[in-house]
Design an enzyme around this catalytic site. Structure first.
Site, mmCIF file in Angstrom:
data_model
loop_
_atom_site.group_PDB
_atom_site.id
_atom_site.type_symbol
_atom_site.label_atom_id
_atom_site.label_comp_id
_atom_site.label_asym_id
_atom_site.label_seq_id
_atom_site.Cartn_x
_atom_site.Cartn_y
_atom_site.Cartn_z
ATOM 1 N N CYS A 7 0.867 -1.187 0.000
ATOM 2 C CA CYS A 7 0.000 0.000 0.000
ATOM 3 C C CYS A 7 0.895 1.225 0.000
ATOM 4 C CB CYS A 7 -0.994 -0.025 1.163
ATOM 5 S SG CYS A 7 -0.239 -0.021 2.800
ATOM 6 N N ASN A 10 2.135 1.538 4.491
ATOM 7 C CA ASN A 10 2.464 0.269 5.184
ATOM 8 C C ASN A 10 2.140 0.319 6.683
ATOM 9 O OD1 ASN A 10 5.362 -1.849 5.783
ATOM 10 N ND2 ASN A 10 3.354 -2.494 5.163
ATOM 11 N N CYS A 12 -1.597 0.729 7.376
ATOM 12 C CA CYS A 12 -3.039 0.414 7.434
ATOM 13 C C CYS A 12 -3.371 -0.828 6.600
ATOM 14 C CB CYS A 12 -3.878 1.610 6.970
ATOM 15 S SG CYS A 12 -3.676 3.082 7.992
ATOM 16 N N ARG A 13 -3.514 -0.673 5.277
ATOM 17 C CA ARG A 13 -4.062 -1.765 4.455
ATOM 18 C C ARG A 13 -3.131 -2.953 4.298
ATOM 19 N NH1 ARG A 13 -5.242 2.152 -0.428
ATOM 20 N NH2 ARG A 13 -3.331 2.988 0.509
ATOM 21 N N SER A 14 -1.869 -2.713 3.914
ATOM 22 C CA SER A 14 -1.030 -3.885 3.592
ATOM 23 C C SER A 14 -0.596 -4.689 4.820
ATOM 24 C CB SER A 14 0.149 -3.513 2.693
ATOM 25 O OG SER A 14 1.062 -2.650 3.332
ATOM 26 N N ASP A 123 -8.277 3.821 0.906
ATOM 27 C CA ASP A 123 -7.319 4.208 1.944
ATOM 28 C C ASP A 123 -8.102 4.685 3.165
ATOM 29 O OD1 ASP A 123 -5.410 5.351 3.537
ATOM 30 O OD2 ASP A 123 -4.440 6.473 1.925
HETATM 31 P P1 4NP Z 1 -1.909 2.798 4.036
HETATM 32 O O1 4NP Z 1 -2.575 4.140 4.603
HETATM 33 O O2 4NP Z 1 -1.291 3.136 2.692
HETATM 34 O O3 4NP Z 1 -3.075 1.851 3.919
HETATM 35 O O4 4NP Z 1 -0.890 2.350 5.066
HETATM 36 C C1 4NP Z 1 -1.866 5.335 4.730
HETATM 37 C C2 4NP Z 1 -1.048 5.515 5.815
HETATM 38 C C3 4NP Z 1 -0.352 6.697 5.975
HETATM 39 C C4 4NP Z 1 -0.489 7.703 5.030
HETATM 40 C C5 4NP Z 1 -1.289 7.502 3.930
HETATM 41 C C6 4NP Z 1 -1.994 6.314 3.778
HETATM 42 N N1 4NP Z 1 0.207 8.937 5.218
HETATM 43 O O5 4NP Z 1 0.000 9.852 4.391
HETATM 44 O O6 4NP Z 1 0.994 9.062 6.166
#
Ligand code: 4NP
Length: 155
Positions: A7, A10, A12-14, A123
């Site tokens: 993702c 790294n 939340c989703r992955s 997201d």
């Molecule tokens: P992820 O979610 O890609 O599912 O881990 C996010 C986590 C952090 C951020 C964006 C999306 N960020 O902008 O810090």
């Protein structure tokens, strides 16, 4: 079979996909042959534990989660059979790092979802708790379908 989930951050989703996948593989007795890891296309959260909402939704759904953030690298394309990304932006960023001699097949997670919606795992970072349970449900369904396609024989 080695699978890498990708993702953006790294956190939340992955890492949630990795945790759900590894829990299913453990529960069905396949952990000798099948494993998953995760990483992000961005460097924002290297070395960090998952978002507290990711940890909470995993535990609420009886999934163990244990991961520290890392960033996708070109080497990963030689070490994994599948690289499964969450959204089209991840797909674009991942394909930009793909070397000539890649072993990995790069796919969108929702290619495997029987209810694929718009084709992306949303997201949840800037949203509420509900978004994390929705993401959990999408990942759970998609990973079940992926494993059904790729597990040829029971343990
Ligand atoms: P992820 O979610 O890609 O599912 O881990 C996010 C986590 C952090 C951020 C964006 C999306 N960020 O902008 O810090």
């Amino acid at each position: 079979m080695k699978v890498l989930f990708v993702c953006l951050g790294n956190i939340c989703r992955s890492p949630l996909a990795e945790a759900i996948f590894n829990q299913k593989v453990l529960d069905t007795g396949h952990s000798q042959d099948i494993s998953a890891d995760s990483c992000g296309t961005a460097n924002y959260h290297i070395g960090q534990v998952p978002d507290h909402r990711t940890i909470e939704v995993a535990h609420r759904n009886n999934v163990q989660i244990d991961h520290l953030g890392r960033q996708l690298s070109g080497d990963n394309f030689r070490n994994y059979d599948y690289i499964i990304v969450m959204d089209k932006s991840n797909l674009y960023d991942t394909l930009a790092l793909k070397p000539e001699n890649s072993k990995a097949e790069v796919r969108l997670m929702r290619d495997f979802d029987p209810e694929p919606g718009d084709g992306e795992v949303p997201d949840p970072y800037y949203g509420g708790e509900d978004g994390f349970q929705q993401v959990f449900n999408i990942l759970d369904r998609s990973i079940d379908a992926f494993l059904k396609r790729n597990m040829t024989s029971p343990a």
